[in-house]
Design an enzyme around this catalytic site. Structure first.
Site, PDB file in Angstrom:
ATOM      1  N   SER A  68     -12.671 -24.254   5.827  1.00 60.63           N
ATOM      2  CA  SER A  68     -13.215 -24.627   6.699  1.00 60.63           C
ATOM      3  C   SER A  68     -13.558 -26.287   7.088  1.00 60.63           C
ATOM      4  O   SER A  68     -13.849 -26.919   7.759  1.00 60.63           O
ATOM      5  CB  SER A  68     -14.118 -24.190   6.990  1.00 60.63           C
ATOM      6  N   LYS A  71     -11.811 -28.130   9.493  1.00 59.84           N
ATOM      7  CA  LYS A  71     -12.503 -27.891  11.217  1.00 59.84           C
ATOM      8  C   LYS A  71     -12.907 -29.584  10.821  1.00 59.84           C
ATOM      9  O   LYS A  71     -13.045 -29.843  12.402  1.00 59.84           O
ATOM     10  CB  LYS A  71     -13.610 -27.076  10.961  1.00 59.84           C
ATOM     11  N   TYR A 195      -4.182 -22.606  13.328  1.00 56.49           N
ATOM     12  CA  TYR A 195      -5.306 -22.458  12.501  1.00 56.49           C
ATOM     13  C   TYR A 195      -5.481 -22.022  10.847  1.00 56.49           C
ATOM     14  O   TYR A 195      -5.696 -22.894  10.100  1.00 56.49           O
ATOM     15  CB  TYR A 195      -6.228 -21.737  13.002  1.00 56.49           C
ATOM     16  N   TYR A 243     -23.203 -23.200   8.445  1.00 52.22           N
ATOM     17  CA  TYR A 243     -22.975 -22.088   9.235  1.00 52.22           C
ATOM     18  C   TYR A 243     -24.705 -21.359   9.412  1.00 52.22           C
ATOM     19  O   TYR A 243     -25.443 -22.527   9.406  1.00 52.22           O
ATOM     20  CB  TYR A 243     -22.273 -20.797   7.849  1.00 52.22           C
ATOM     21  N   VAL A 261     -14.508 -22.213   2.448  1.00 52.40           N
ATOM     22  CA  VAL A 261     -14.384 -21.029   1.538  1.00 52.40           C
ATOM     23  C   VAL A 261     -13.224 -20.719   0.022  1.00 52.40           C
ATOM     24  O   VAL A 261     -13.532 -19.990  -0.696  1.00 52.40           O
ATOM     25  CB  VAL A 261     -14.018 -19.415   1.959  1.00 52.40           C
TER      26      VAL A 261
HETATM   27  O1  DON Z   1     -10.787 -18.069   9.162  1.00 56.82           O
HETATM   28  C1  DON Z   1     -11.214 -18.353   7.973  1.00 56.82           C
HETATM   29  O2  DON Z   1     -12.295 -17.625   7.523  1.00 56.82           O
HETATM   30  C2  DON Z   1     -10.671 -18.721   7.216  1.00 56.82           C
HETATM   31  N1  DON Z   1      -9.231 -19.475   7.035  1.00 56.82           N
HETATM   32  C3  DON Z   1     -11.783 -20.609   6.528  1.00 56.82           C
HETATM   33  C4  DON Z   1     -13.150 -20.552   6.557  1.00 56.82           C
HETATM   34  C5  DON Z   1     -13.729 -20.636   5.700  1.00 56.82           C
HETATM   35  O3  DON Z   1     -14.041 -21.411   5.333  1.00 56.82           O
HETATM   36  C6  DON Z   1     -15.660 -20.331   5.773  1.00 56.82           C
HETATM   37  N2  DON Z   1     -16.262 -21.558   4.646  1.00 56.82           N
HETATM   38  N3  DON Z   1     -16.974 -21.300   4.702  1.00 56.82           N
END
Ligand code: DON
Length: 312
Positions: A68, A71, A195, A243, A261
């Protein structure tokens, strides 16, 4: 004006030595198969300062999945291209549910709360896809990231992207809901394919800290996206970068930051430092457990919290 370079380096070395031993490291993300097998023992932290020096301790040259944190880069490109038009499609408020919440998107009638929850990032990716193929979009994103960190050795891990494409049913649910609300222009699988590849970019702490300099206001080469957009991104990182854990992060760390993540966090202290930390174990919000703790300690030591009054 806070501690000097040598004392920050000594602080990072001590931090790394004590975190090596930590038994509570959080849980490695298991919903993306390729990330489930990462060794939770890694820990690295890099700090870029305005004078060009980079202070590092631990595993700071090993690339990890930025997830993320990507982003931030797609938002930078989207804002540079669309400006305020983006905000018609995505909000600027903190979220109250998990980063991949479906219920929150329905409550918001298909306009995601912010560009950092998954739904908001999917809309942002759709925005940067406009008029381009996925390949061109990802090439532009990589070009941006490589220019930001001043290093061409930044790549997408195809296996991570494919693993997420196979298992990312929640993101498919979000994309289809967005589509049903007419908030997605390209086909769902095209947006998500882009994405997932964007999330699968791998960078080391040293590269990521260097990349964050354009947000900290001391990138050596150029003003990458313009000061007003930098201010917007930093504000969103402060209010939504972690978040539904963003309030707690502001309270304990007080620095605009974005987590992923994969266990990475990019933190930006305007005009003072760009910091990247990595430890794969996550807390209950999906943010790096030791990474957050490290930033809290560093922020206390340096006085870099934006809310600090003692040393100003
Ligand atoms: O879309 C997802 O769930 C993952 N590719 C990215 C989510 C993420 O990194 C949340 N962050 N802490």
């Amino acid at each position: 004006m806070g501690p000097d370079r040598l004392s920050i380096q000594a602080f990072l070395d001590d931090l790394e030595a004590s975190f090596r031993q930590a038994s509570q490291r959080g849980e490695v993300a298991s919903y993306i198969p390729e990330l489930a097998t990462v060794d939770p023992g890694y820990f690295g932290i890099s700090v870029c300062l305005p004078d060009g020096s980079v202070l590092s301790a631990g595993d700071t040259q090993k690339p990890f999945s930025i997830q993320s944190i990507s982003k931030v880069f797609s938002l930078a490109i989207a804002l540079g291209r669309e400006g305020d038009r983006l905000w018609k499609r995505v909000g600027r408020e903190p979220s109250n549910f998990a980063f991949n919440s479906v219920v929150e998107l329905e409550m918001e009638q298909g306009r995601p709360r912010n560009p950092f929850v998954n739904a908001g990032a999917i809309v942002t990716t759709d925005a940067i896809l406009s008029g381009r193929t996925p390949k061109e979009t990802l090439a532009e994103l990589l070009l941006f990231v490589r220019a930001a960190c001043g290093d061409d050795e930044v790549y997408i891990n195809q296996r991570v992207a494919e693993a997420e494409n196979r298992t990312g049913h929640r993101n498919y649910a979000l994309a289809h809901f967005l589509k049903s609300c007419s908030n997605l222009n390209s086909p769902c699988d095209r947006v998500l394919g882009t994405y997932f590849h964007q999330c699968a970019i791998e960078m080391s702490c040293q590269q990521l800290a260097a990349a964050g300099r354009f947000l900290a206001g001391f990138h050596p080469d150029f003003d990458m996206i313009g000061e007003p957009h930098v201010r917007s991104i930093n504000a969103l990182m402060m209010t939504a970068g972690h978040y539904d854990g963003s309030g707690e992060f502001a309270y304990s760390v007080g620095i605009p930051a974005k987590s992923g993540v994969g266990g990475g966090i990019l933190a930006v202290v305007p005009r003072r430092a760009s910091i990247a930390v990595w430890s794969p174990g996550l807390n209950r919000y999906g943010n790096s457990h030791l990474g957050t703790l490290a930033l809290e300690k560093l922020s206390r030591f340096t006085g870099w919290s934006l809310f600090e009054v003692a040393r100003v």
